[in-house]
Design a protein around this motif. Sequence first.
Motif, PDB file in Angstrom:
ATOM      1  N   VAL A 132       0.852  -1.188   0.000  1.00 17.47           N
ATOM      2  CA  VAL A 132       0.000   0.000   0.000  1.00 17.47           C
ATOM      3  C   VAL A 132       0.890   1.241   0.000  1.00 17.47           C
ATOM      4  O   VAL A 132       1.765   1.375   0.859  1.00 17.47           O
ATOM      5  N   GLY A 133       0.670   2.130  -0.957  1.00 19.97           N
ATOM      6  CA  GLY A 133       1.390   3.393  -1.014  1.00 19.97           C
ATOM      7  C   GLY A 133       0.505   4.525  -0.528  1.00 19.97           C
ATOM      8  O   GLY A 133      -0.585   4.739  -1.056  1.00 19.97           O
ATOM      9  N   ILE A 134       0.961   5.246   0.495  1.00 18.66           N
ATOM     10  CA  ILE A 134       0.141   6.271   1.158  1.00 18.66           C
ATOM     11  C   ILE A 134       0.817   7.620   0.981  1.00 18.66           C
ATOM     12  O   ILE A 134       1.837   7.908   1.601  1.00 18.66           O
ATOM     13  N   GLY A 135       0.239   8.464   0.132  1.00 20.17           N
ATOM     14  CA  GLY A 135       0.862   9.747  -0.175  1.00 20.17           C
ATOM     15  C   GLY A 135       0.372  10.899   0.674  1.00 20.17           C
ATOM     16  O   GLY A 135       1.007  11.962   0.701  1.00 20.17           O
ATOM     17  N   GLY A 136      -0.745  10.726   1.366  1.00 22.18           N
ATOM     18  CA  GLY A 136      -1.305  11.823   2.153  1.00 22.18           C
ATOM     19  C   GLY A 136      -2.272  11.299   3.187  1.00 22.18           C
ATOM     20  O   GLY A 136      -2.012  10.291   3.842  1.00 22.18           O
ATOM     21  N   ALA A 137      -3.425  11.957   3.331  1.00 20.68           N
ATOM     22  CA  ALA A 137      -4.385  11.614   4.373  1.00 20.68           C
ATOM     23  C   ALA A 137      -4.874  10.172   4.248  1.00 20.68           C
ATOM     24  O   ALA A 137      -5.226   9.705   3.161  1.00 20.68           O
ATOM     25  N   CYS A 138      -4.902   9.493   5.375  1.00 21.27           N
ATOM     26  CA  CYS A 138      -5.336   8.091   5.433  1.00 21.27           C
ATOM     27  C   CYS A 138      -6.163   7.948   6.705  1.00 21.27           C
ATOM     28  O   CYS A 138      -5.635   7.668   7.775  1.00 21.27           O
ATOM     29  N   VAL A 139      -7.467   8.168   6.595  1.00 22.20           N
ATOM     30  CA  VAL A 139      -8.303   8.229   7.790  1.00 22.20           C
ATOM     31  C   VAL A 139      -9.588   7.443   7.580  1.00 22.20           C
ATOM     32  O   VAL A 139      -9.987   7.138   6.450  1.00 22.20           O
ATOM     33  N   GLY A 140     -10.248   7.135   8.682  1.00 19.35           N
ATOM     34  CA  GLY A 140     -11.521   6.448   8.626  1.00 19.35           C
ATOM     35  C   GLY A 140     -11.414   5.119   7.917  1.00 19.35           C
ATOM     36  O   GLY A 140     -10.504   4.328   8.161  1.00 19.35           O
ATOM     37  N   ALA A 141     -12.340   4.866   7.000  1.00 19.92           N
ATOM     38  CA  ALA A 141     -12.316   3.619   6.243  1.00 19.92           C
ATOM     39  C   ALA A 141     -11.016   3.484   5.462  1.00 19.92           C
ATOM     40  O   ALA A 141     -10.535   2.362   5.250  1.00 19.92           O
ATOM     41  N   GLY A 142     -10.446   4.599   5.046  1.00 20.18           N
ATOM     42  CA  GLY A 142      -9.172   4.548   4.334  1.00 20.18           C
ATOM     43  C   GLY A 142      -8.081   3.900   5.165  1.00 20.18           C
ATOM     44  O   GLY A 142      -7.248   3.153   4.648  1.00 20.18           O
ATOM     45  N   MET A 143      -8.092   4.172   6.456  1.00 20.63           N
ATOM     46  CA  MET A 143      -7.118   3.547   7.347  1.00 20.63           C
ATOM     47  C   MET A 143      -7.388   2.050   7.453  1.00 20.63           C
ATOM     48  O   MET A 143      -6.456   1.239   7.487  1.00 20.63           O
ATOM     49  N   GLY A 144      -8.654   1.674   7.475  1.00 17.71           N
ATOM     50  CA  GLY A 144      -8.995   0.255   7.487  1.00 17.71           C
ATOM     51  C   GLY A 144      -8.521  -0.445   6.228  1.00 17.71           C
ATOM     52  O   GLY A 144      -7.973  -1.549   6.281  1.00 17.71           O
ATOM     53  N   PHE A 145      -8.696   0.198   5.071  1.00 16.17           N
ATOM     54  CA  PHE A 145      -8.228  -0.380   3.810  1.00 16.17           C
ATOM     55  C   PHE A 145      -6.712  -0.545   3.824  1.00 16.17           C
ATOM     56  O   PHE A 145      -6.181  -1.579   3.415  1.00 16.17           O
ATOM     57  N   ALA A 146      -6.010   0.488   4.280  1.00 13.57           N
ATOM     58  CA  ALA A 146      -4.544   0.441   4.288  1.00 13.57           C
ATOM     59  C   ALA A 146      -4.032  -0.687   5.176  1.00 13.57           C
ATOM     60  O   ALA A 146      -3.096  -1.406   4.820  1.00 13.57           O
ATOM     61  N   LEU A 147      -4.642  -0.852   6.349  1.00 18.23           N
ATOM     62  CA  LEU A 147      -4.195  -1.890   7.282  1.00 18.23           C
ATOM     63  C   LEU A 147      -4.530  -3.292   6.788  1.00 18.23           C
ATOM     64  O   LEU A 147      -3.986  -4.274   7.296  1.00 18.23           O
TER      65      LEU A 147
END
Length: 262
Positions: free
Chosen positions: A102-117
């Motif tokens: 997973v490449g994270i270039g900026g904000a990673c919050v809410g469901a986005g954080m769940g997807f990243a993890l």
Amino acid sequence: MSEQRAAEFSESDGLAVVRLNRPALTREVKEELLAALSGAAASTTARAVLLLGSDKAFCVGQDLAEHARTLQEGAGGALNTVREHYNPIVLALESIQVPVVVGIGGACVGAGMGFALAGDVRVAARRAKFGTAFTGIGLASDSGLASRLVASLGQARAMELMLLGTLFGADRALELGLVTEVVDDDAWEKRARELAATLAAGPTAAFVAAKREVRSAAEGGRPLAELLEEEADLQQQLGETADHAGAVDAFVNKRTPTFTGR
């Protein structure tokens, strides 16, 4: 010129790439992201998957403007999106057997954080921000976020992040073990692609087995004897692969192994 899709899937040289082009999750974005992830999960030739957001944000969760409009039509319809969209997206990610970077270039919050993890390896730009966000709008989490945080951090730290919802930076995420690497802001995608390409060129069957072993161990509650038997079965299967035989031969003859994924 055709309009850019909200989420895209492509594959080349054994690497499947899913790119989320819009960080706020409208119905359209969720449907296209699910389709892209389903394409990656169904691929029989991908040896690794790379999940990317845009340069400014990975994913900021639900589009609240759309959510507000849907709430006016009735809360039931608005909140059904968890079962209709979020759960299938996370299950699609979970169904990918090969490594997911997973490449994270900026904000990673809410469901986005769940997807990243839900990925296996995470590279973050130094400017990236993380947060659970849900309690700030009067909700508990979705997208498997709570269970991922407990598995990664333990109950006490997960409770802190869930209840307070405070934003924190990439260096803090690295300290907590939520990301694998933090790199300069202009290097996050390049580094994520490098790692994904390395994994795509590696011993695919061994990676698939390693993911299975880690997941089995993380589930907890299984007797040690059962886990050991699973390891023995996997080792027997891997011992019969061309990659294993080639790697052993390369070691004995002081050569660098070349993996074919077979």
